[in-house]
Design an enzyme around this catalytic site. Structure first.
Site, PDB file in Angstrom:
ATOM      1  N   ASP A 121       0.959  -1.151  -0.098  1.00  0.00           N
ATOM      2  CA  ASP A 121       0.088  -0.104   0.041  1.00  0.00           C
ATOM      3  C   ASP A 121       0.940   1.275   0.034  1.00  0.00           C
ATOM      4  OD1 ASP A 121       0.651   0.491   2.628  1.00  0.00           O
ATOM      5  OD2 ASP A 121      -0.773  -0.662   3.581  1.00  0.00           O
TER       6      ASP A 121
ATOM      7  N   LYS B  75      -4.292   3.097  -1.103  1.00  0.00           N
ATOM      8  CA  LYS B  75      -5.069   4.106  -1.226  1.00  0.00           C
ATOM      9  C   LYS B  75      -4.577   5.741  -1.281  1.00  0.00           C
ATOM     10  CE  LYS B  75      -8.610   1.205   1.144  1.00  0.00           C
ATOM     11  NZ  LYS B  75      -7.435   0.339   1.196  1.00  0.00           N
TER      12      LYS B  75
ATOM     13  N   MET C  31      -4.295   9.468  10.834  1.00  0.00           N
ATOM     14  CA  MET C  31      -5.440   9.705   9.360  1.00  0.00           C
ATOM     15  C   MET C  31      -6.277  10.831  10.080  1.00  0.00           C
ATOM     16  SD  MET C  31      -6.186   5.882   8.280  1.00  0.00           S
ATOM     17  CE  MET C  31      -6.550   5.493   9.878  1.00  0.00           C
TER      18      MET C  31
END
Length: 510
Positions: free
Chosen positions: A36, A58, A173
């Site tokens: 990722d 992502k 995040m």
């Protein structure tokens, strides 16, 4: 067909040395790596070329693959009999959705291992000089996701309980929601003056830290255009940063430096850069190997068979030493047959390589160049003598020519050859295009020529133009001349033509 196995591995926060030993072993034994966005490019660059890589990460603007698709991808690959490494940033069990992936693997009878990693929740603050606990300031900490929308955050986070549950709060995040997070914490009892720190891309060259309080941090984030990914630290432990920040004080902090040496030699320079706070990115553009052309091999064997005839054995590089002794081994030659000869070395590293083999060199030029060697030897080199020069196929002809001018018979041996490494690196190309490589080190003319050739192989029509914004650091004048002849502007030159001199020049420039 036998069913494969899946390793669910935490890559750590970004610094490739922060992956666990078990995680690195799993990565190295895999046939496919599914990774990722937060898996560091340095770590990915160490994956062998024959290993298949699949990006499923992502980005803020788009999702490459939905989580359900990733789950099924792992199953499909394992059912094909492949050994798979699912490489995740940080720790796979901390907001890594490893439970979903492992659950589907379990349902399909596929063997798997969960390999923990160092979570960014503790590693990133540590690299900013912020311990998440402190005897006098915080005896506990909470890790909270800040990625959801405000309504989802309200459903998943009990603000009235979380706000004062622990001394330190860590939000992952959550940069885009920093205003809402601060508002809720103040509303539920945290003082507005509570210290807050945001640490972006912690442990990597892009690491940056922004400090404020709950009441002003949203404004500071907006004014600084502070972008994710970042770890948010809330609590009095943030005050420790003033005393404990450590990596920012290192001279090469914030610099990602490309190391182009052969892989067998790159680690020494890379380790020095790392120790000084820089981020080395290894991209070997050359390989050294034994020559296999019959005429070259026969010339080497003939020259070595005449060991007793030499007055001098002159070595100009560590590679020359290494491969000379490999040829002695391959030909079954006892070093004592060179009893007549004095050994001379160019450069301290070459001399050190000889000393490790029990040979103290007779001369060491101050400037570490072949031109200086004869000055160091002085009148000890006389007409009628015979010298053996074990070296590489790209060595300059200056020294043999000067010896011949003095009446010395010189026998030049190409004991090793330098060839392009032939690698491609999509991560390197992307970083060069985005300005993510701050300096490039060249330790020989061949590294210059082969890096430019490698970039052309990767589709770059004008490599010199691509590198125009990157600092070029060269170990000596010969290497610098080659760089300039190929259109590169050399900005860093070593005063002494050694790795130590190159590193010192980088420190002074940075």
């Amino acid at each position: 067909m036998p069913v494969g196995k899946v390793y669910l591995v935490g890559a750590g926060p970004g610094d490739p040395k922060l992956i666990t030993v078990r995680g690195l072993e799993a990565l190295q034994r895999s046939e496919v790596v599914v990774y990722d966005r937060l898996a560091g490019p340095q770590l990915l660059s160490r994956i062998p070329d024959h290993v298949e890589r699949i990006y499923v990460g992502k980005r803020p603007d788009r999702h490459t693959m939905k989580q359900e698709e990733i789950n099924h991808l792992l199953v499909d690959l394992a059912l094909q009999g492949k050994t798979v490494c699912r490489l995740k940033g940080g720790d796979p069990t901390v907001f890594g959705r490893v439970g979903e992936e492992a659950g589907l693997l379990k349902q399909n009878g596929i063997a798997y291992e969960i390999v923990p990693g160092i979570t960014s929740a503790i590693a990133v603050p540590a690299y900013a000089g912020i311990p998440v606990t402190h005897r006098e300031l915080a005896s506990s900490f909470s890790v909270v996701t800040g990625h959801e929308s405000p309504d989802k955050l309200d459903r998943s986070i009990h603000w009235d309980k979380v706000t004062n549950a622990t001394g330190t709060l860590l939000f992952l995040m959550g940069v885009a929601k920093i205003g809402y997070i601060s508002e809720q914490l103040i509303k539920h009892g945290r003082p507005p003056e509570t210290p807050v720190a945001l640490v972006r891309w912690g442990t990597r060259a892009e690491q940056a830290t922004l400090v404020g309080t709950l009441q002003d941090i949203e404004k500071k984030v907006r004014e600084a255009n502070f972008q994710p990914p970042a770890v948010i630290v809330v609590g009095d432990v943030v005050k420790q940063r003033e005393e404990l920040q450590w990596i920012e004080s290192k001279p090469l902090f914030g610099r990602r430096i490309l190391v182009t040496r052969a892989r067998s030699q790159a680690s020494e320079l890379a380790d020095r850069i790392d120790e000084l706070g820089g981020e080395p990115y290894e991209f070997p553009v050359i390989e050294t190997r034994l020559p296999d052309r019959p005429e070259t091999v026969e010339a080497i064997r003939t020259a070595i068979s005449e060991a007793e005839s030499y007055d001098w054995v002159i070595l100009t590089s560590v590679n020359g030493v290494e491969f000379f002794f490999r040829w002695l081994e391959l030909t079954g030659t006892d070093i004592r047959r060179f009893h007549r000869a004095e050994f001379a070395a160019v450069g301290p590293k070459t001399a050190e390589a000889l000393r490790k083999r029990g040979i103290v060199p007779s001369a060491l030029p101050e400037r570490f160049r072949a031109e200086s060697l004869l000055d160091s030897l002085g009148e000890r080199v006389k007409a009628g003598q015979k010298a053996l020069l074990p070296r590489g196929d790209l060595a300059r002809e200056l020294l043999p020519r000067e010896l011949e001018a003095l009446g010395v018979e010189s026998v030049s041996l190409d004991v090793y050859e330098t060839v392009p490494a032939g690698r491609k690196d999509e991560f390197l190309l992307e970083m060069l295009q985005e300005g993510g490589i701050h300096a490039i080190t060249f330790t020989s003319s061949s590294t210059v020529i082969n890096l430019l050739a490698a970039l052309r192989e990767m589709g770059v029509e004008e490599p010199a133009e691509l590198l125009a914004g990157t600092k070029i650091a060269c170990i000596g004048p010969v290497t610098a001349k080659t760089a300039e002849e190929n259109g590169l502007a050399v900005t860093v030159r070593a005063e002494s033509y050694t790795l130590d001199g190159l590193v010192q020049a980088l420190i002074e420039y940075c």
